[in-house]
Design an enzyme around this catalytic site. Structure first.
Site, mmCIF file in Angstrom:
data_model
loop_
_atom_site.group_PDB
_atom_site.id
_atom_site.type_symbol
_atom_site.label_atom_id
_atom_site.label_comp_id
_atom_site.label_asym_id
_atom_site.label_seq_id
_atom_site.Cartn_x
_atom_site.Cartn_y
_atom_site.Cartn_z
ATOM 1 N N ASN A 1 0.797 -1.237 0.000
ATOM 2 C CA ASN A 1 0.000 0.000 0.000
ATOM 3 C C ASN A 1 0.829 1.288 0.000
ATOM 4 O O ASN A 1 0.336 2.337 -0.406
ATOM 5 C CB ASN A 1 -1.046 -0.004 1.123
ATOM 6 C CG ASN A 1 -0.449 -0.057 2.496
ATOM 7 O OD1 ASN A 1 0.754 -0.269 2.662
ATOM 8 N ND2 ASN A 1 -1.284 0.113 3.510
ATOM 9 N N CYS B 1 -3.354 0.352 6.982
ATOM 10 C CA CYS B 1 -3.441 -0.283 8.306
ATOM 11 C C CYS B 1 -4.129 0.644 9.276
ATOM 12 O O CYS B 1 -4.746 0.199 10.236
ATOM 13 C CB CYS B 1 -2.084 -0.671 8.873
ATOM 14 S SG CYS B 1 -0.734 -0.566 7.773
ATOM 15 N N GLU C 1 5.161 -3.762 11.774
ATOM 16 C CA GLU C 1 3.866 -3.095 11.799
ATOM 17 C C GLU C 1 2.909 -3.964 11.016
ATOM 18 O O GLU C 1 3.058 -4.140 9.813
ATOM 19 C CB GLU C 1 3.929 -1.696 11.197
ATOM 20 C CG GLU C 1 2.638 -0.929 11.409
ATOM 21 C CD GLU C 1 2.167 -0.216 10.178
ATOM 22 O OE1 GLU C 1 0.958 -0.340 9.862
ATOM 23 O OE2 GLU C 1 2.988 0.438 9.520
HETATM 24 O O1 G3P Z 1 -0.949 1.013 6.053
HETATM 25 C C1 G3P Z 1 0.257 1.552 6.383
HETATM 26 C C2 G3P Z 1 0.218 2.533 7.508
HETATM 27 O O2 G3P Z 1 1.519 2.830 7.879
HETATM 28 C C3 G3P Z 1 -0.669 3.724 7.257
HETATM 29 O O3 G3P Z 1 -0.067 4.934 7.004
HETATM 30 O O4 G3P Z 1 -0.041 7.337 6.450
HETATM 31 O O5 G3P Z 1 -1.967 5.927 5.728
HETATM 32 O O6 G3P Z 1 -1.677 6.480 8.131
HETATM 33 P P1 G3P Z 1 -0.980 6.249 6.817
#
Ligand code: G3P
Length: 478
Positions: A158, A287, A253
């Protein structure tokens, strides 16, 4: 036959001796978009050898010089934002605008990391012995931070660029070498990003990018004796890696089931805007996406109505046209999401929109009156489908949130800051956002999950520290 993109080792672009390739399927057209090399275990061994040698001299390279190269790479990365974004659009169906943002954010992350690195690695500690009982002031202890060696970085589909540089930059500034195993979807974007580091002029062998099938080289990489640290972002694979890994620091993560708790006194327009942004941006494939709404019954109708009004305005279609909702990354992912939707249907959830799917494209869907016996109450769809659970007390919301295996982020909406603080304390998650949807950034903020959501903490400063070890020298006076 389309070109097979080369992998990067020893400062050069190489073709694998396997003669095999891995196809990258465009999520929108569902046709092969690119091919990358299927590297062999022997090639992994060679990369590790070169990486070990390069790391030794890199660790002796002055910190300011390491920072200078990172700043250079950051600038080149930003110059290449359009071609890299184009790859992101084709490989992972990220909306064009968001794809450019990902690359720019990555450049900023690399620069920030260089700056932070020279500060925090530029100082150590000085301790004296007579603070501990029984000691005179005859021992002076000097500490500094030394690199770990080879860092293996495994980012997810992603954010193939951003979640790669969030591992690469801290590793390099701290004096480590770096082996990148990009996700299959996103591998070409990652190779292009690596090209920017190549152009910046890092020493040969210091950075490598190995592509291939997880089934062939995945375990071989993560169990490789030369690897001194693994930084992984992704799904359940991370749990398997952590069970098998050796005695090395891990940064993981993994998934999340970020809850959004809405109290009666909340600003409901703010709530609706954040639920839609948090739940549906990049079609829910983050996530940190809002993955369950826990709303007080008394305001639930209004919240659902406001969210539905916004969902109706989301554009659905190809990433090239900057649609809000784009095809999810793979067919199997779309099938998984559909399974959750069907289960919710059978068990009586209220469908606020009609369920619609064409290929990998799934229309945004809000499911109201979801109950704990439905899979979607607990599992993460990683798609544009969001469950709403109506609650009758704050405790009920906290209880649902804490019953999850995940604990990445969460959020609470209320105008009562005291209540918000108590709820934040009670929520078992790595971060709680008050009056905003969960998010990892700004990228220097600490970012961590508890339970099945991860090991360790990320964010620029924490990642640099995590990729070093303390070294002490003690001067003993007569
Ligand atoms: O899904 C990966 C995670 O690190 C999300 O990042 O920037 O979308 O909150 P962000």
């Amino acid at each position: 036959e389309s070109e097979v993109f080369k992998y990067y080792a020893d400062g050069e672009w190489k073709t694998s001796s396997s003669g095999k390739s891995v196809s990258i399927i465009n999520p929108t057209s569902r046709k092969t978009q690119y091919k990358v090399q299927a590297c062999t275990q022997e090639e992994v061994n060679k990369v590790m050898e070169a990486s070990k040698v390069a790391q030794k001299s890199w660790a002796k390279t002055p910190l300011w010089k390491r920072a200078e190269l990172l700043h250079k790479a950051a600038a080149i990365l930003k110059e290449h934002k359009h071609p890299i974004a184009e790859c992101l659009v084709k490989e992972i169906a990220k909306p064009a605008k968001d794809a450019v943002t990902e690359v720019v954010r990555s450049g900023d992350l690399v620069s920030y990391c260089a700056e932070e690195g020279v500060r925090i690695l530029g100082e150590g500690k000085f301790l004296v012995s007579d603070s501990f009982p029984g000691n005179d002031r005859t021992k002076y202890c000097l500490t500094s931070k030394i690199p770990l060696g080879i860092v293996l970085a495994i980012p997810p589909f992603n954010y193939p660029v951003n979640l790669a540089v969030s591992k690469i930059a801290p590793a390099l500034i701290a004096g480590n070498s770096l082996v990148l195993k990009p996700p299959t979807q996103g591998a070409v974007s990652a190779l292009h990003m690596i090209h920017c580091f190549h152009l910046a002029g890092f020493p040969k062998g210091l950075i490598s990018c190995i592509t291939g099938k997880g089934s062939e080289i995945g375990d071989f990489l993560t169990l490789h004796p030369a690897v001194n640290c693994i930084s992984f972002t992704g799904g359940d694979t991370g749990i398997a890696i952590s069970k098998k890994a050796g005695m090395i620091p891990l940064q993981m993560e993994l998934g999340g089931k970020d809850a959004c708790i809405v109290l009666e006194d909340a600003d409901l327009d703010l709530v609706a805007a954040n639920i839609v942004k948090g739940g549906f941006s990049y079609s829910g494939q983050r996530c940190t996406a809002v993955k369950v709404v826990l709303v007080m019954e008394s305001v639930a109708d209004t919240v659902v109505e406001k969210v539905n009004a916004k969902v109706a305005k989301l554009t659905v279609g190809p990433p090239e046209e900057n649609c809000d909702i784009t095809p999810v990354v793979t067919e199997s992912s779309a099938n998984f999401i559909e399974g959750l939707v069907k289960d919710a249907k059978e068990k009586g959830a209220t469908f606020c929109q009609e369920y619609k799917r064409e290929g990998n494209l799934i229309w945004p869907l809000l499911l109201d009156n979801v109950r704990p016996d439905m899979r979607i109450a607990w599992e993460e769809p990683f798609g544009p489908v969001l469950p709403v659970i109506r609650i009758n007390s704050v405790e009920e919301g906290i209880h649902h949130c804490n019953a999850s295996n995940f604990g990445l982020q969460g959020c609470v909406f209320t105008k009562d800051i005291n209540k918000a603080m108590l709820i934040s304390d009670a929520m078992e998650s790595g971060t709680v956002q008050i009056n905003s949807a969960p998010a990892r950034g700004p990228d220097h903020f600490p970012f961590q999950g508890i339970k099945d959501s991860g090991i360790g903490s990320q964010g620029i400063t924490n990642s640099i520290t995590m990729m070093t070890k303390i070294k002490s020298t003690v001067i003993n006076l007569p």
